[in-house]
Enzyme design. Sequence first.
Site, short mmCIF file in Angstrom:
data_model
loop_
_atom_site.label_atom_id
_atom_site.label_comp_id
_atom_site.label_asym_id
_atom_site.label_seq_id
_atom_site.Cartn_x
_atom_site.Cartn_y
_atom_site.Cartn_z
CD GLU A 80 2.71 3.94 -5.45
OE1 GLU A 80 1.56 3.44 -6.20
OE2 GLU A 80 2.43 4.53 -4.53
CG ASN A 130 -3.74 5.00 -7.77
OD1 ASN A 130 -4.15 3.94 -8.64
ND2 ASN A 130 -2.39 5.83 -7.72
CB SER A 152 -1.51 11.18 3.10
OG SER A 152 -0.63 10.44 3.01
CE LYS A 212 -1.10 4.41 -4.44
NZ LYS A 212 -0.18 5.14 -3.71
N GLY A 243 1.02 7.72 0.70
CA GLY A 243 0.90 6.27 1.43
C GLY A 243 1.60 6.77 2.61
CG HIS A 286 1.44 7.00 -9.33
ND1 HIS A 286 2.31 6.24 -8.32
CD2 HIS A 286 0.36 7.72 -8.75
CE1 HIS A 286 1.51 6.80 -7.13
NE2 HIS A 286 0.40 7.39 -7.29
CD GLU A 323 -0.70 11.34 -6.74
OE1 GLU A 323 -1.75 11.10 -6.06
OE2 GLU A 323 0.23 10.33 -7.09
P1 PGA Z 1 -2.54 7.91 -0.91
O1 PGA Z 1 -1.97 7.45 -2.44
O2 PGA Z 1 -3.75 8.77 -1.12
O3 PGA Z 1 -2.57 6.58 -0.47
O4 PGA Z 1 -1.29 8.60 -0.41
C1 PGA Z 1 -2.23 8.58 -3.53
C2 PGA Z 1 -1.72 8.25 -4.96
O5 PGA Z 1 -0.50 7.62 -4.98
O6 PGA Z 1 -2.30 8.35 -5.91
#
Ligand code: PGA
Length: 286
Positions: free
Chosen positions: A113, A12, A245, A14, A200, A111, A194
């Site tokens: 976010e 992903n 992460s 982003k 993140g 997601h 998630e």
């Molecule tokens: P990350 O993000 O691996 O940077 O923690 C995962 C995601 O938001 O899909």
Amino acid sequence: MSKPRGVLVAGNWKMNHGPAATRGFLETLGKLEFPSAIVQRASRGRALQGAILVPAVSLEAARSVIDAQGWSDVLQVGAQNAHFEASGAFTGELSGPLLKEIGVNLALVGHSERRQYFGETDESAGKRTASLLSQGFEVILCVGENRSERKTGRTKAVLSKQLTEAFQAAQSWMTSRGLELTPTHWARLAIAYEPVWAIGTGLTASPEQAQDAHLFIRTWLEKSAKTAGFPLPPAQTTAILYGGSVTPDNFSGLLACPDVDGGLVGGASLKPESFLKLIEAAAQVI
Ligand code: PGA
């Protein structure tokens, strides 16, 4: 070890990597002999699949390089979101037909976010899921608890609520259009667990925490199939990905969990070397 549902490694990206950086990423992946790891494993008859979920402006660049390299069977290109309506006055949104026009058949939905910053809800995520599945898309639907929900022991209640509301909304969406989600549609759905506190932050869920949540989701699907009164994704065959992460160092431990069927990876998917290491970790468990 074998993974009955195969393994999906979805990057992903982003809001990172425009078309030039996307082409550069794929060029480097080619130099690193990306497809050989995945193709050799695929030829053993079990599915190891890669995907990159790229910014909208980079979809065409990704699609055309992947096609030109002949990688489209092993590396899919997906959008990070898509609206449930086919067209109309929805400024800033993308729809299924718009994505299909450029050969994109995979989308991420719900997601955290999108939920946190852009008002996405379980209901809108469910509608997007239903609409896209009915258009023949592969969909990755995200769920997960935040830090305070985990700390106060509400993880399972939150997951249950998110799944209930999303699938109820999916059902209402289909019913209102006189449509039905069939096993063929459900076979194209993956659920991504998630935990928001892990995204993140460098705080990955432990394999035990991930397995516990994934098994909960699978069991929820199994039990709810009997009580919901409408069709749900099949518990045993629906892929459940872990995200939050994930790195090349911790991915193997997570993949060792029986109910973890792959990863949705943000930061560690941005560099080709690291993405390839994730694929190689997945290849070990196939
Ligand atoms: P990350 O993000 O691996 O940077 O923690 C995962 C995601 O938001 O899909």
